[in-house]
Design a protein around this motif. Structure first.
Motif, PDB file in Angstrom:
ATOM      1  N   ARG A   1     -14.012   4.907   5.335  1.00  0.00           N
ATOM      2  CA  ARG A   1     -12.938   6.438   4.840  1.00  0.00           C
ATOM      3  C   ARG A   1     -12.966   7.013   5.442  1.00  0.00           C
ATOM      4  NH1 ARG A   1      -9.715   5.733   1.317  1.00  0.00           N
ATOM      5  NH2 ARG A   1      -8.334   7.417   1.944  1.00  0.00           N
TER       6      ARG A   1
ATOM      7  N   HIS B   1     -19.079   2.471  -5.503  1.00  0.00           N
ATOM      8  CA  HIS B   1     -19.723   1.678  -6.202  1.00  0.00           C
ATOM      9  C   HIS B   1     -20.789   3.620  -6.544  1.00  0.00           C
ATOM     10  CE1 HIS B   1     -18.422  -1.629  -4.164  1.00  0.00           C
ATOM     11  NE2 HIS B   1     -19.254  -2.006  -4.306  1.00  0.00           N
TER      12      HIS B   1
ATOM     13  N   GLY C   1     -16.755  13.231  -9.832  1.00  0.00           N
ATOM     14  CA  GLY C   1     -15.526  13.662 -10.393  1.00  0.00           C
ATOM     15  C   GLY C   1     -16.218  14.922 -10.219  1.00  0.00           C
TER      16      GLY C   1
HETATM   17  C1  LIG Z   1     -14.698   5.316  -0.819  1.00  0.00           C
HETATM   18  C2  LIG Z   1     -15.166   5.636  -0.864  1.00  0.00           C
HETATM   19  C3  LIG Z   1     -16.161   4.647  -0.188  1.00  0.00           C
HETATM   20  C4  LIG Z   1     -17.453   4.927  -0.398  1.00  0.00           C
HETATM   21  N1  LIG Z   1     -18.349   4.506   0.087  1.00  0.00           N
HETATM   22  C5  LIG Z   1     -19.741   4.483   0.079  1.00  0.00           C
HETATM   23  C6  LIG Z   1     -21.188   4.607   1.700  1.00  0.00           C
HETATM   24  O1  LIG Z   1     -20.537   4.357   1.802  1.00  0.00           O
HETATM   25  N2  LIG Z   1     -22.163   4.539   0.619  1.00  0.00           N
HETATM   26  C7  LIG Z   1     -22.338   5.785  -0.072  1.00  0.00           C
HETATM   27  O2  LIG Z   1     -23.499   6.194  -0.314  1.00  0.00           O
HETATM   28  N3  LIG Z   1     -21.325   5.725  -0.935  1.00  0.00           N
HETATM   29  C8  LIG Z   1     -20.636   5.620  -1.223  1.00  0.00           C
HETATM   30  N4  LIG Z   1     -19.108   5.981  -1.629  1.00  0.00           N
HETATM   31  C9  LIG Z   1     -19.734   6.718  -2.779  1.00  0.00           C
HETATM   32  C10 LIG Z   1     -19.980   8.447  -2.697  1.00  0.00           C
HETATM   33  O3  LIG Z   1     -21.062   8.620  -1.417  1.00  0.00           O
HETATM   34  C11 LIG Z   1     -19.367   9.507  -3.751  1.00  0.00           C
HETATM   35  O4  LIG Z   1     -20.871   8.825  -4.731  1.00  0.00           O
HETATM   36  C12 LIG Z   1     -18.505   9.361  -4.792  1.00  0.00           C
HETATM   37  O5  LIG Z   1     -17.404   9.711  -3.763  1.00  0.00           O
HETATM   38  C13 LIG Z   1     -19.118  10.490  -5.427  1.00  0.00           C
HETATM   39  O6  LIG Z   1     -17.981  11.079  -6.307  1.00  0.00           O
HETATM   40  P1  LIG Z   1     -16.757  11.030  -6.750  1.00  0.00           P
HETATM   41  O7  LIG Z   1     -15.136  10.261  -5.860  1.00  0.00           O
HETATM   42  O8  LIG Z   1     -15.794  11.694  -7.794  1.00  0.00           O
HETATM   43  O9  LIG Z   1     -16.532  12.576  -5.252  1.00  0.00           O
HETATM   44  C14 LIG Z   1     -18.471   6.286  -1.460  1.00  0.00           C
HETATM   45  C15 LIG Z   1     -17.135   6.231  -2.280  1.00  0.00           C
HETATM   46  C16 LIG Z   1     -15.839   6.207  -1.868  1.00  0.00           C
HETATM   47  C17 LIG Z   1     -14.906   6.825  -2.850  1.00  0.00           C
END
Ligand SMILES: Cc1cc2nc3c(=O)[nH]c(=O)nc-3n(C[C@H](O)[C@H](O)[C@H](O)COP(=O)(O)O)c2cc1C
Length: 310
Positions: free
Chosen positions: A24, A147, A173
């Protein structure tokens, strides 16, 4: 301007990292976050090629005035760490190594002149990444999109802040100036923001993902492993992923079906079945908005709120 260890160290004006979101967050999203004063991290998924990384980096570099950051999933490097080489070849300022012990990779990140950061979900994780020599940690709470672990952002953040001398950021959040103000007031050096940016036109991925997020409320997410198992993603069992609920989760979440059954029922092209990873902040995302506008808005409002306390 909100000045913290993060802004001083990176020379940025907003204490905010755009979350590395595999599938994304490519160069456009990351670049727009950086152009607005934060630093956007490109999400390097297991299936991304060095060519894709180079092309996305060029876009982010152009938009963001040269400043680059990436996020990798540490556990996936054990089988093949060539993606780390591809990332370091782009001369990033920040490399996030999350979900696993980053010890084998931190010296390479430092040798390339970048800061190593890790998202952590428990105090045990904190001790592991401290021993690995990371420069900062991100306390990532259960409400985060994608995750994540099982402890909520606020209790985890407080516990981590009490337990380390490393700079601490918060994730999970945080989707408005109120969220950023809250974690800065608690003592964090900044926030890592994902879900709030996910309905931006600069994101990669299917159009239905943006539409479904805008339509979702904060009760429309589920912490599940069914999408990993359906798509044969070998995530270690301790990390589930938070995604929007849909017909697929209604049918298969918690049913204990085997991978073959889950894979046969899955169709990523169908909005009723395909995964849209997103966090509980989904309810705060009410329209498709450019990422730069969101980052500037979060920064302005956080500053206004914090000014109340001098
Ligand atoms: C669509 C999506 C993909 C994600 N992919 C990764 C990733 O590839 N590597 C990673 O460290 N965190 C990944 N995350 C977690 C984010 O780095 C982050 O911890 C999270 O979006 C923060 O919380 P929020 O979505 O409430 O802002 C992902 C989150 C989302 C929503």
């Amino acid at each position: 301007m909100l000045e913290t260890w993060l802004t001083r160290t990176l020379g940025i004006t907003v204490p905010l990292l755009g979350a590395p979101m595999g599938g994304r967050a490519g160069g456009r999203l990351a670049g727009e976050v950086t152009r607005a004063g934060g630093l956007g991290l490109i999400g390097a998924a297991r299936y991304n090629t060095p060519q894709w990384l180079a092309a996305e980096s060029a876009v982010a570099r152009e938009l963001g005035g040269g400043l680059l950051g990436f996020g990798l999933m540490t556990w996936s490097l054990a089988a093949d760490d060539s993606l780390l080489d591809a990332v370091l070849a782009e001369r990033p300022r920040v490399v996030s190594l999350s979900f696993g012990d980053p010890a084998p990779y931190v010296p390479r990140v430092h040798a390339a002149g970048a800061l190593a950061i890790s998202q952590i979900n428990t105090i045990e994780d904190l001790r592991i990444v401290e021993a690995a020599g990371v420069d900062a940690v991100v306390a990532q709470g259960h409400e985060a999109g994608g995750h994540t672990g099982r402890i909520g952002t606020l209790p985890l953040l407080q516990e981590v802040l009490e337990s380390t001398s490393l700079p601490v950021l918060a994730a999970g959040g945080i989707a408005s100036g109120r969220g950023l103000a809250a974690v800065l007031a608690a003592g964090a050096e900044g926030a890592l923001v994902g879900t709030a940016l996910l309905a931006s036109p600069e994101t990669v991925g299917p159009e239905y993902a943006r539409d479904r997020l805008v339509a979702a409320s904060s009760t429309d997410t589920v912490y599940t492993d069914v999408f990993d198992r359906a798509r044969h993603q070998p995530w270690p069992a301790r990390w589930g992923g938070r995604a929007l609920t849909n017909d697929y989760t209604a049918e298969w979440h918690g049913r204990g079906a085997d991978e073959e059954t889950l894979a046969a029922a899955y169709d990523g092209n169908d909005p009723r079945l395909g995964v849209v990873y997103a966090g509980e902040a989904a309810g705060l995302v009410r329209e498709q908005r450019p990422a730069g506008e969101i980052v500037r808005d979060i920064a302005t409002r956080a500053e206004e709120l914090l000014r109340r306390f001098g």
